[in-house]
Design an enzyme around this catalytic site. Structure first.
Site, PDB file in Angstrom:
ATOM      1  N   CYS A 173       4.484 -27.250   4.923  1.00 12.14           N
ATOM      2  CA  CYS A 173       5.666 -27.843   5.573  1.00 12.14           C
ATOM      3  C   CYS A 173       5.595 -29.364   5.535  1.00 12.14           C
ATOM      4  CB  CYS A 173       5.743 -27.465   7.042  1.00 12.14           C
ATOM      5  SG  CYS A 173       5.972 -25.736   7.371  1.00 12.14           S
TER       6      CYS A 173
ATOM      7  N   HIS B 219      10.930 -24.409 -10.566  1.00 11.21           N
ATOM      8  CA  HIS B 219      11.017 -22.955 -10.625  1.00 11.21           C
ATOM      9  C   HIS B 219      12.465 -22.530 -10.412  1.00 11.21           C
ATOM     10  CE1 HIS B 219      11.219 -22.983  -6.263  1.00 11.21           C
ATOM     11  NE2 HIS B 219       9.990 -23.457  -6.138  1.00 11.21           N
TER      12      HIS B 219
ATOM     13  N   CYS C 160       1.423 -20.300   9.828  1.00  9.46           N
ATOM     14  CA  CYS C 160       2.747 -20.921   9.682  1.00  9.46           C
ATOM     15  C   CYS C 160       3.732 -19.822   9.295  1.00  9.46           C
ATOM     16  CB  CYS C 160       2.701 -21.995   8.591  1.00  9.46           C
ATOM     17  SG  CYS C 160       4.322 -22.399   7.962  1.00  9.46           S
TER      18      CYS C 160
ATOM     19  N   HIS D 108      14.335 -23.901  -7.325  1.00 12.02           N
ATOM     20  CA  HIS D 108      14.835 -25.267  -7.509  1.00 12.02           C
ATOM     21  C   HIS D 108      16.100 -25.234  -8.379  1.00 12.02           C
ATOM     22  CE1 HIS D 108      10.364 -26.520  -7.097  1.00 12.02           C
ATOM     23  NE2 HIS D 108      10.976 -26.850  -5.967  1.00 12.02           N
TER      24      HIS D 108
ATOM     25  N   CYS E 186       0.559 -28.174   8.910  1.00  8.90           N
ATOM     26  CA  CYS E 186       0.747 -27.269   7.765  1.00  8.90           C
ATOM     27  C   CYS E 186       1.089 -28.124   6.558  1.00  8.90           C
ATOM     28  CB  CYS E 186       1.859 -26.262   8.032  1.00  8.90           C
ATOM     29  SG  CYS E 186       2.298 -25.337   6.539  1.00  8.90           S
TER      30      CYS E 186
ATOM     31  N   HIS F 291       4.924 -20.515   5.455  1.00  3.66           N
ATOM     32  CA  HIS F 291       3.952 -20.511   4.355  1.00  3.66           C
ATOM     33  C   HIS F 291       2.837 -19.488   4.523  1.00  3.66           C
ATOM     34  CE1 HIS F 291       6.050 -24.369   4.072  1.00  3.66           C
ATOM     35  NE2 HIS F 291       6.030 -24.061   2.796  1.00  3.66           N
TER      36      HIS F 291
HETATM   37  O1  ME8 Z   1      11.280 -28.850   0.482  1.00  7.61           O
HETATM   38  N1  ME8 Z   1      15.050 -20.064  -3.662  1.00  7.61           N
HETATM   39  O2  ME8 Z   1      10.793 -29.576  -1.645  1.00  7.61           O
HETATM   40  P1  ME8 Z   1      10.576 -28.164  -2.381  1.00  7.61           P
HETATM   41  C1  ME8 Z   1      15.980 -21.005  -3.422  1.00  7.61           C
HETATM   42  N2  ME8 Z   1      10.661 -32.045  -0.877  1.00  7.61           N
HETATM   43  N3  ME8 Z   1      15.677 -22.274  -3.095  1.00  7.61           N
HETATM   44  C2  ME8 Z   1      14.381 -22.599  -2.992  1.00  7.61           C
HETATM   45  C3  ME8 Z   1      13.348 -21.661  -3.230  1.00  7.61           C
HETATM   46  C4  ME8 Z   1      13.733 -20.330  -3.587  1.00  7.61           C
HETATM   47  N4  ME8 Z   1      12.871 -19.364  -3.853  1.00  7.61           N
HETATM   48  N5  ME8 Z   1      12.170 -22.291  -3.052  1.00  7.61           N
HETATM   49  C5  ME8 Z   1      12.458 -23.575  -2.712  1.00  7.61           C
HETATM   50  C6  ME8 Z   1      11.075 -29.734  -0.319  1.00  7.61           C
HETATM   51  N6  ME8 Z   1      13.788 -23.756  -2.672  1.00  7.61           N
HETATM   52  C7  ME8 Z   1      11.210 -31.180   0.100  1.00  7.61           C
HETATM   53  C8  ME8 Z   1      12.680 -31.468   0.354  1.00  7.61           C
HETATM   54  S1  ME8 Z   1      14.689 -33.127   0.958  1.00  7.61           S
HETATM   55  C9  ME8 Z   1      14.828 -34.636   1.663  1.00  7.61           C
HETATM   56  C10 ME8 Z   1      12.956 -32.873   0.815  1.00  7.61           C
HETATM   57  C11 ME8 Z   1      14.535 -24.983  -2.315  1.00  7.61           C
HETATM   58  O3  ME8 Z   1      10.241 -28.529  -3.786  1.00  7.61           O
HETATM   59  C12 ME8 Z   1      14.100 -25.529  -0.971  1.00  7.61           C
HETATM   60  O4  ME8 Z   1      14.705 -24.817   0.064  1.00  7.61           O
HETATM   61  O5  ME8 Z   1       9.635 -27.314  -1.624  1.00  7.61           O
HETATM   62  C13 ME8 Z   1      14.581 -26.968  -1.071  1.00  7.61           C
HETATM   63  O6  ME8 Z   1      15.941 -27.058  -0.710  1.00  7.61           O
HETATM   64  C14 ME8 Z   1      14.379 -27.266  -2.556  1.00  7.61           C
HETATM   65  O7  ME8 Z   1      14.232 -26.009  -3.234  1.00  7.61           O
HETATM   66  C15 ME8 Z   1      13.155 -28.111  -2.809  1.00  7.61           C
HETATM   67  O8  ME8 Z   1      12.004 -27.459  -2.306  1.00  7.61           O
END
Ligand code: ME8
Length: 518
Positions: free
Chosen positions: A129, A18, A144, A21, A126, A147
């Site tokens: 998380c 998204h 949480c 990411h 959670c 979330h």
């Molecule tokens: O947290 N705006 O994965 P993830 C900006 N697998 N950044 C965002 C966001 C948004 N709306 N939503 C998510 C994970 N992110 C773990 C990480 S690292 C060893 C393991 C960012 O797919 C989020 O903060 O939920 C994270 O840095 C990345 O996207 C992946 O999120």
């Protein structure tokens, strides 16, 4: 600075990429491209996080195996990064065999040295998380706080990591290294969280969660999420508990993790604890970015406002991702939340990239053709006040990037462009031509083109295709290192033919799609 190692968070593959990411990967790619202009040796790691209950559940709902779903979704992430020109050096998947083997060894080492122990536990889990929550951290309704879902009560015998043993060392490191966490206000948040820290569960009972890395010598347990996921930053470099690789020795000391604000605790506290237990140095720096909202609303599956970055490129018929990259990079100030809206996107890139930057080059080259048949005469080579401003801009941009201030650096570049537009308006080369003050007219045009060479190098990390096209028309080698960038790049003689001049960026509402090399 000779070496630079940057990692992004690895994304969960229980969905497709998204815009959040994409924001993180674009910001990281821009930082990496900038530092490639300054350092000899830059390494850029990204990847996908593929284990855990969320992935197991989503795959089950789709009626496919977790591995099948991971393969499909990991491919989507890679496709998105290619479409967005995210030029990573390595893409790690936590289902890679090499990664899994090293994680097992890390777990075994920590178990053998007593940093991991087995313990029966009842806690509030959670799945968002992928972790147990401390009851003190829940909202008033018992949800949480990230979330906004009620955690599940789980009773299991798990392995625990003795995080409390490292609490003081972590606090000391954060206090003694004020630039460890950027922006600094996040460090205060971490120090507060450290106060209440407890040992953390690092495994789950296979009976409840099977999609994880097996604990060596214990067929009942799988290693759970955070030791697995966080270790990617070192397993990718070939780290081994007995014999760290050359690549690990080379890059670890210059490591920078780019992460979102929701996973700061895991990186600053859990990861630091694990590294200290392994006897390894902590990462050089954590850069914590904010969240991208959509039309000022939090993006969430339940609201149904999740946007795919690839769909944005399709909607606007963008064959090159530069405009979207530029917008994302400038959407949020350092570490703060930012926003995406279609309207704002169109306005911002039309103003900055089409009207201000693109038109300036286009008009200047067109005048050079009109008045001088595209030729820079030796007497056009001169100096102007703007050159000093351009030199200052190069330094300011570097400084901003040193602090991960890529929105601010972008604003500096556009401000140089705006001053150059003002220089053109003030000196009116069309009037000079009419008055037959041809040398003066040529000098104004040559000066603008000099500045545009600088602009193309500075904007390159944000908009690589547009910058290359600018440099092509300026007959200028854009691969120059920032330290070697001077204001003397336009050579005398024929610069351009009329039919070589092309707009470098067309307004988003123009009837033409934007074409360019990928
Ligand atoms: O947290 N705006 O994965 P993830 C900006 N697998 N950044 C965002 C966001 C948004 N709306 N939503 C998510 C994970 N992110 C773990 C990480 S690292 C060893 C393991 C960012 O797919 C989020 O903060 O939920 C994270 O840095 C990345 O996207 C992946 O999120």
């Amino acid at each position: 600075m000779e070496k630079f190692y940057l990692t992004t968070a690895i994304d969960y593959v229980n969905g497709v990429p998204h815009i959040g990411h994409a924001y993180e990967k674009i910001v990281s790619d821009i930082i990496v491209r900038h530092f490639k202009q300054r350092c000899e040796d830059v390494y850029f790691l990204t990847g996908t996080d593929e284990h855990g209950i969320k992935i197991q559940k989503t795959a089950a709902e789709k009626g496919i195996t977790p591995k099948q779903m991971c393969d499909e979704h990991a491919a989507k992430f890679k496709e998105a990064w290619t479409a967005l020109n995210v030029d990573y050096g390595q893409f790690i998947r936590t289902t890679d065999e090499a990664h899994k083997k090293t994680v097992q060894k890390i777990f075994k080492k920590l178990l053998e040295q007593g940093d991991i122990y087995k313990h029966s536990y009842t806690g509030l889990y959670c799945s968002g998380c992928e972790g147990f929550l401390n009851p003190k951290d829940l909202t008033e309704d018992g949800f949480c706080p990230v979330h906004l879902k009620k955690p599940e009560e789980v009773s299991e015998e798990n392995y625990f990591f003795r995080l409390t043993k490292y609490k003081d060392a972590i606090a000391k490191h954060i206090k003694e290294n004020p630039s460890f966490i950027v922006p600094a206000f996040r460090a205060t948040e971490v120090l507060n969280q450290l106060e209440n820290i407890e040992d953390i569960s690092v495994s789950r009972a296979k009976a409840n969660v099977s999609w994880g890395i097996d604990v060596l010598g214990d067929s009942e347990q799988v290693i759970y999420v955070w030791i697995d996921a966080l270790s990617n930053y070192i397993t990718a470099l070939g780290y081994d508990t007995e014999n760290p690789s050359e690549k690990f020795k080379k890059y670890w000391s210059v490591s920078r993790h780019v992460i979102g604000k929701d996973i700061l605790k895991f990186h600053s506290i859990y990861w630091s604890g694990i590294l200290l237990a392994l006897g390894l140095p902590l990462p050089h720096q954590l850069f914590v970015h904010g969240f991208i909202n959509i039309n000022q609303a939090k993006m969430s599956k339940s609201t149904g406002n999740v946007i795919s970055p690839v769909d944005i490129l399709k909607t606007w018929e963008l064959e090159i991702p530069d405009a979207f990259r530029y917008y994302m990079a400038t959407a949020a100030a350092l570490g703060r939340d930012g926003n995406y809206s279609d309207e704002d996107f169109k306005e911002k890139v039309n103003a900055d990239l089409a009207n201000n930057m693109g038109n300036l080059l286009n008009r200047t080259l067109s005048m050079l053709v009109k008045y001088f048949d595209g030729e820079i005469k030796p007497e056009f080579k001169t100096d102007c006040e703007l050159f000093e401003t351009a030199k200052e801009t190069i330094e300011k941009v570097k400084k901003h990037f040193d602090n991960y201030e890529i929105q601010e650096a972008g604003n500096e570049i556009i401000s140089l462009v705006n001053l150059t537009n003002k220089y053109v308006a003030d000196n009116a080369p069309w009037t000079l031509a009419k008055e037959e003050k041809l040398t003066e007219c040529g000098q104004v045009l040559a000066n603008v083109l000099e500045i545009m060479c600088v602009v193309s190098v500075l904007i390159y990390p944000y908009c690589p295709n547009i910058a290359r096209e600018m440099a092509r028309q300026l007959k200028f080698d854009i691969n120059i290192k920032l330290d070697d960038l001077t204001i003397n790049n336009i050579r005398s003689g024929k610069l351009i033919e009329k039919d070589e001049i092309k707009p470098v960026f067309l307004r988003l509402d123009s009837e033409f799609a934007i074409k360019g090399e990928k």
